[in-house]
Scaffold this motif. Structure first.
Motif, short mmCIF file in Angstrom:
data_model
loop_
_atom_site.label_atom_id
_atom_site.label_comp_id
_atom_site.label_asym_id
_atom_site.label_seq_id
_atom_site.Cartn_x
_atom_site.Cartn_y
_atom_site.Cartn_z
N ARG A 139 39.11 38.56 27.16
CA ARG A 139 38.98 39.01 28.54
C ARG A 139 40.11 38.40 29.34
N GLU A 140 40.77 39.23 30.14
CA GLU A 140 41.82 38.76 31.06
C GLU A 140 41.45 39.21 32.46
N THR A 141 41.69 38.36 33.43
CA THR A 141 41.41 38.72 34.81
C THR A 141 42.50 38.17 35.72
N ASP A 142 42.74 38.88 36.82
CA ASP A 142 43.70 38.38 37.80
C ASP A 142 42.97 37.74 38.99
N GLY A 143 41.65 37.55 38.87
CA GLY A 143 40.89 36.86 39.91
C GLY A 143 40.37 37.75 41.02
N ARG A 144 40.67 39.04 40.99
CA ARG A 144 40.23 39.93 42.08
C ARG A 144 38.97 40.71 41.72
N THR A 145 38.27 40.32 40.69
CA THR A 145 37.20 41.18 40.19
C THR A 145 35.83 40.87 40.80
N SER A 146 35.00 41.88 40.78
CA SER A 146 33.57 41.72 41.08
C SER A 146 32.83 42.57 40.07
N GLY A 147 31.56 42.34 39.89
CA GLY A 147 30.78 43.09 38.91
C GLY A 147 30.44 44.50 39.34
N GLU A 148 30.95 44.94 40.48
CA GLU A 148 30.57 46.24 41.03
C GLU A 148 31.52 47.37 40.64
N GLY A 149 32.61 47.07 39.98
CA GLY A 149 33.62 48.08 39.69
C GLY A 149 33.22 49.06 38.59
N HIS A 150 34.05 50.07 38.43
CA HIS A 150 33.87 51.10 37.41
C HIS A 150 34.42 50.60 36.07
N VAL A 151 33.66 50.83 34.99
CA VAL A 151 34.12 50.49 33.65
C VAL A 151 34.91 51.68 33.11
N ASP A 152 36.15 51.45 32.74
CA ASP A 152 37.00 52.49 32.14
C ASP A 152 37.25 52.11 30.69
N ILE A 153 36.88 53.01 29.78
CA ILE A 153 37.08 52.80 28.34
C ILE A 153 37.93 53.95 27.83
N PRO A 154 39.25 53.80 27.83
CA PRO A 154 40.11 54.92 27.43
C PRO A 154 40.09 55.17 25.93
N HIS A 155 40.26 56.44 25.57
CA HIS A 155 40.44 56.79 24.16
C HIS A 155 41.91 56.65 23.76
N VAL A 156 42.82 57.04 24.64
CA VAL A 156 44.25 57.02 24.34
C VAL A 156 44.83 55.73 24.89
N LEU A 157 45.42 54.92 24.01
CA LEU A 157 45.95 53.62 24.42
C LEU A 157 47.46 53.61 24.57
N ASP A 158 48.09 54.78 24.45
CA ASP A 158 49.54 54.85 24.59
C ASP A 158 49.99 54.61 26.02
N ARG A 159 49.10 54.90 26.97
CA ARG A 159 49.42 54.72 28.38
C ARG A 159 48.92 53.35 28.83
N ALA A 160 49.60 52.77 29.80
CA ALA A 160 49.18 51.48 30.33
C ALA A 160 47.85 51.66 31.07
N THR A 161 46.89 50.79 30.79
CA THR A 161 45.60 50.80 31.47
C THR A 161 45.54 49.55 32.33
N GLU A 162 45.32 49.74 33.62
CA GLU A 162 45.34 48.60 34.54
C GLU A 162 43.98 48.43 35.21
N GLY A 163 43.71 47.24 35.60
CA GLY A 163 42.50 46.89 36.34
C GLY A 163 42.50 45.39 36.54
N PRO A 164 41.77 44.90 37.53
CA PRO A 164 41.77 43.47 37.78
C PRO A 164 41.16 42.66 36.63
N THR A 165 40.26 43.29 35.84
CA THR A 165 39.70 42.64 34.66
C THR A 165 39.88 43.57 33.48
#
Length: 182
Positions: A139-165
């Motif tokens: 798990r990596e986090t930039d410290g801006r996270t809360s438990g209320e966000g949307h979970v994104d589980i991509p199938h294609v990993l060729d593109r950069a996937t970003e999120g605070p956690t």
């Protein structure tokens, strides 16, 4: 602890995954090469949750699967297929991105409340030991996270996937973000 039985599967996992990917426009073309997998434990102990990293042609894919002992009501569009398991019987296999049990595991992992499962090998009721992980999740986090966000589980990993956690998968020769919360 995820229990892995010494069993015969029909069809086997690579065959089932390859056939399902053949019908997905985002999956690319070419032979299906499984690079590794990791598992989460269902807290209820009912659903198997196994997540595959797959190379298909030039495309890097993430294929989360759930294994169930009965059909999941209302989830027909997420059905990958069925398989016969020589120990557990018929299993219904679903795309984990559409199975709330798997999504909840990803959320807990992103929140730091669940680790990937230890793989225990069994032959019937006899424990044979544990299997080494082929993919390690962190798990990596930039410290801006809360438990209320949307979970994104991509199938294609060729593109950069970003999120605070982020959940980052590492395997022999690779690294990719496999889920984000944000």
């Amino acid at each position: 602890m995820a229990i892995i039985y010494k069993a015969v599967l029909d069809p086997d996992k690579p065959t089932l995954i390859g056939a399902w990917l053949d019908g997905r426009s985002w999956a690319g073309d070419g032979p299906t090469e499984i690079l590794g997998s990791y598992r989460f434990d269902d807290p209820e102990g009912e659903v198997g949750i196994e997540n595959f990293l797959v190379r298909r042609g030039e495309r890097l894919l993430h294929v989360p699967l759930t294994y169930r002992g009965a059909p999941l009501s209302g989830a027909e569009e997420h059905l990958v297929g069925t398989m016969d398991h020589s120990v557990l019987g018929e299993r219904w296999v679903y795309d984990g991105t559409g199975d709330e049990t798997a999504v909840a595991c990803f959320r807990r992992a992103l929140e730091g409340a669940q680790e990937q499962a230890v793989l225990e090998i069994r032959d019937g009721d006899r424990e044979l030991g544990t299997r080494e992980q082929t993919v390690l999740i962190s798990r990596e986090t930039d410290g801006r996270t809360s438990g209320e966000g949307h979970v994104d589980i991509p199938h294609v990993l060729d593109r950069a996937t970003e999120g605070p956690t982020r959940l980052v998968a590492r395997w022999d020769g690779g690294r990719a973000v496999v889920a984000t919360l944000g």
